[in-house]
Structures are given as C-alpha cells and as structure tokens.
Design a protein around this motif. Sequence first.
Motif, short mmCIF file in Angstrom:
data_model
loop_
_atom_site.label_atom_id
_atom_site.label_comp_id
_atom_site.label_asym_id
_atom_site.label_seq_id
_atom_site.Cartn_x
_atom_site.Cartn_y
_atom_site.Cartn_z
N GLN A 68 -1.54 14.49 -12.56
CA GLN A 68 -0.25 13.86 -12.33
C GLN A 68 0.04 13.91 -10.84
N GLN A 69 0.23 12.75 -10.23
CA GLN A 69 0.43 12.66 -8.79
C GLN A 69 1.61 11.74 -8.48
N ASP A 70 2.46 12.17 -7.54
CA ASP A 70 3.58 11.36 -7.10
C ASP A 70 3.15 10.44 -5.96
N LEU A 71 3.82 9.29 -5.86
CA LEU A 71 3.56 8.32 -4.80
C LEU A 71 4.82 8.12 -3.97
N ASP A 72 4.63 7.77 -2.70
CA ASP A 72 5.76 7.46 -1.84
C ASP A 72 6.40 6.14 -2.24
N PRO A 111 -6.86 11.43 -4.91
CA PRO A 111 -7.36 12.64 -5.55
C PRO A 111 -8.30 12.30 -6.70
N LEU A 112 -9.31 13.11 -6.90
CA LEU A 112 -10.22 12.92 -8.03
C LEU A 112 -9.45 13.11 -9.33
N PRO A 113 -9.79 12.32 -10.36
CA PRO A 113 -10.99 11.48 -10.52
C PRO A 113 -10.83 10.03 -10.06
N LEU A 114 -9.74 9.70 -9.38
CA LEU A 114 -9.51 8.30 -8.99
C LEU A 114 -10.36 7.91 -7.79
N GLY A 115 -10.37 8.74 -6.75
CA GLY A 115 -11.23 8.51 -5.60
C GLY A 115 -11.00 7.17 -4.94
N ASN A 116 -12.07 6.35 -4.86
CA ASN A 116 -12.01 5.02 -4.24
C ASN A 116 -12.23 3.92 -5.28
N GLN A 117 -11.81 4.16 -6.49
CA GLN A 117 -12.06 3.21 -7.57
C GLN A 117 -10.98 2.13 -7.64
N SER A 118 -11.39 1.00 -8.17
CA SER A 118 -10.48 -0.12 -8.43
C SER A 118 -10.48 -0.41 -9.92
N PHE A 119 -9.29 -0.59 -10.50
CA PHE A 119 -9.16 -0.79 -11.94
C PHE A 119 -8.59 -2.16 -12.23
N ASP A 120 -9.29 -2.93 -13.07
CA ASP A 120 -8.78 -4.20 -13.59
C ASP A 120 -8.27 -3.93 -15.00
N LEU A 121 -6.96 -4.08 -15.18
CA LEU A 121 -6.30 -3.68 -16.41
C LEU A 121 -5.64 -4.88 -17.08
N ALA A 142 10.34 6.81 -6.91
CA ALA A 142 9.93 7.78 -7.92
C ALA A 142 8.66 7.34 -8.63
N GLN A 143 7.67 6.87 -7.87
CA GLN A 143 6.42 6.41 -8.46
C GLN A 143 5.51 7.58 -8.83
N GLU A 144 4.78 7.40 -9.92
CA GLU A 144 3.93 8.47 -10.42
C GLU A 144 2.73 7.89 -11.14
N ILE A 145 1.55 8.46 -10.87
CA ILE A 145 0.31 8.12 -11.58
C ILE A 145 -0.09 9.32 -12.43
N GLU A 146 -0.51 9.04 -13.67
CA GLU A 146 -0.85 10.12 -14.59
C GLU A 146 -2.07 9.72 -15.41
N ASP A 160 0.84 -1.20 0.00
CA ASP A 160 0.00 0.00 0.00
C ASP A 160 0.87 1.24 0.00
N THR A 161 0.60 2.16 -0.93
CA THR A 161 1.46 3.32 -1.15
C THR A 161 0.65 4.60 -1.02
N ASP A 162 1.13 5.53 -0.20
CA ASP A 162 0.45 6.82 -0.04
C ASP A 162 0.81 7.77 -1.16
N PHE A 163 -0.15 8.63 -1.52
CA PHE A 163 0.16 9.73 -2.41
C PHE A 163 1.04 10.74 -1.66
N SER A 164 2.00 11.30 -2.36
CA SER A 164 2.98 12.17 -1.71
C SER A 164 2.35 13.42 -1.11
N ASN A 165 1.20 13.85 -1.63
CA ASN A 165 0.54 15.03 -1.08
C ASN A 165 -0.32 14.71 0.13
N GLY A 166 -0.27 13.44 0.58
CA GLY A 166 -0.99 13.05 1.78
C GLY A 166 -2.45 12.70 1.56
N SER A 167 -2.89 12.69 0.31
CA SER A 167 -4.29 12.42 0.01
C SER A 167 -4.45 11.03 -0.58
N GLY A 168 -4.86 10.05 0.25
CA GLY A 168 -5.19 8.73 -0.25
C GLY A 168 -4.00 7.83 -0.50
#
Length: 292
Positions: free
Chosen positions: A275-279, A90-100, A262-266, A42-50
């Motif tokens: 664009q959000q950085d992850l711990d 952070p929106l638009p991801l929220g509490n969603q789960s993605f099967d990719l 250096a994890q990042e979601i975009e 489990d990885t936190d977003f670097s801005n502390g949100s989620g």
Amino acid sequence: MTRLLSIAFLSVATLASAEDSAEETFIPNFAIGGSYFSWTGDTDFSNGSGSVSQYEFGVEANAPIVMRDTFRITAGVQYRFNNLDFSGAPLPLGNQSFDLHRVDVPFNFWKDFNRKWKMWVRLQPGWYSDFETMTSDDFILTSLALLSYQLNETTKVAFGAFYSRDLGEERVLPALGVIFEPNAHWSLALTFPRIELAYAPADDWLFTGRAVLSGAGWNITDPAGGVADVDLNYKSVRVGVGAEHNFAGPWWAYLDAGVQLAQEIEIEGANYNFQQDLDTAAFATGGVKVRF
C-alpha cells in the motif's frame, strides 16, 4: 482516471433531476451514452521512490427497452481502458506498465410512484482485468438501489445503497443525499460520495464544480511473477470544475480539469501487504455525451 463518468449510477442527483422537463429546469438530463479521454499528470510516490503516469479512455451507450409514463428500462454496454505506467516505483511495481480493461453491461430500472416518490435500480455485471488470464475473480456485479423524495419545491432527498468496486475495492456504501434547486439554473447536490454545484445559464451550457471519491480495481497477473492473480486497486479524491455545451441535437461536448488528492495504490492477494500513497496530481478529461 475518471470514475464519475463511468459510474453515473452513483450520482444521486441524477435520479432527482432525470424526470424534470426542459420547461422546469435548464439542468440537462441523464446522459445515455458518450465517450471520453482522461489524462493524469506524472505523480510521485509520497515516500520519494518512483512515480506513475496514467491515462484512460472509455465509451458507453444505452438503449431503451421499455418506456412507459411511470416505468422505464434501459440496457447498455460500456468499455473503459486504463494505462498505468510506473517508473522506479516500489517493488513489485518497479518500471512496469499495465494495460487494464473494464467491460460492463448496465441495466437501469426507473419507477415513478407519484410526483414525490421515484425509484432507480441499476444492475451492472462487469469484468475488470488485464485480460492476460480470465477467472471468476475478474467478474463483479455492481448494483444500486435508490429512492428519491420531493420534499418541497426546491429540495429533494435521496437514500439507498450501492455495491461497487469503483472506489478501489469491493464495498457496500450508503447512497444518501440532499439536492437543492433554488431555481431553474442552479443545483447543489450533497450526495455521498460526491458534492456537485451546477449552473446552467442557458439550455445549451452547463458549468459544474465537484468533489468525488474516485478509484478502480482490477484482477491482474501477479506483477512479481507469481502463479496466483492479485487485485490492483487505485483510490483518490477528485476535485475539479467542468463545462458542457450542447453543440448539435442530443450531443454535448465537455471538458473537466482539476486535481486528484489522497491518491493510493494497493495490491491485495498472494500474501501481499502493498500500500503506497501518491502525491497530488493534475487531471484533465474531455469527451462527448448524448442526452435526451
């Protein structure tokens, strides 16, 4: 997630060592198939949100089409499943789960010009999607063209280029590297986009330490409910150690573990600027490979 298993074609070191015989080196040859499961903590977003948790599994098989002394062609199929589970993100991801999903059909072409010069070309059409809708944007052709040259008894150099979406977005990158093999047991590969130190104490054991650029990208339904599809990209740097053991015939079992930096979601498309950085997070991967 693990990219270095599903994009073995990015390993410049593989081309340099694939033609060595068992009498010349203890480092095993190119894996023609296998399956694996990978977990990331489990990885936190670097801005502390989620946060986000993720796991991945995949399977790959290749078969010889043409096998000559100086020319070989193989074809195969590989499938990879990723789950990204967001919580309070952070929106638009929220509490969603993605099967990719990812389905690839790789074709490999090897050519030996002489003892010093070798060539490897890989063409890999594939589909990267959540499979909720299928459009031409789900399709991508990954490709690699690589030459290697035996500089001396211990050193090989390799150069070329590859086009891929495996590092989180479509891009063309140079494939450059130096592979140093001081003896039959050790190999040091300085090959962009990875660095790998391998030690084989015997012909049935292999220990590695590596750092590699990592990532993936998928064309998915807009998580905010928009009409147009968007691209979900994930990027990281994976640093870890691994062990492989030949337990029966061509079958090898392996386990890798380490950290993802250096994890990042975009999200791209539909006027997004997300664009959000992850711990940093821990990962572990286990599976089997088939080597000949």
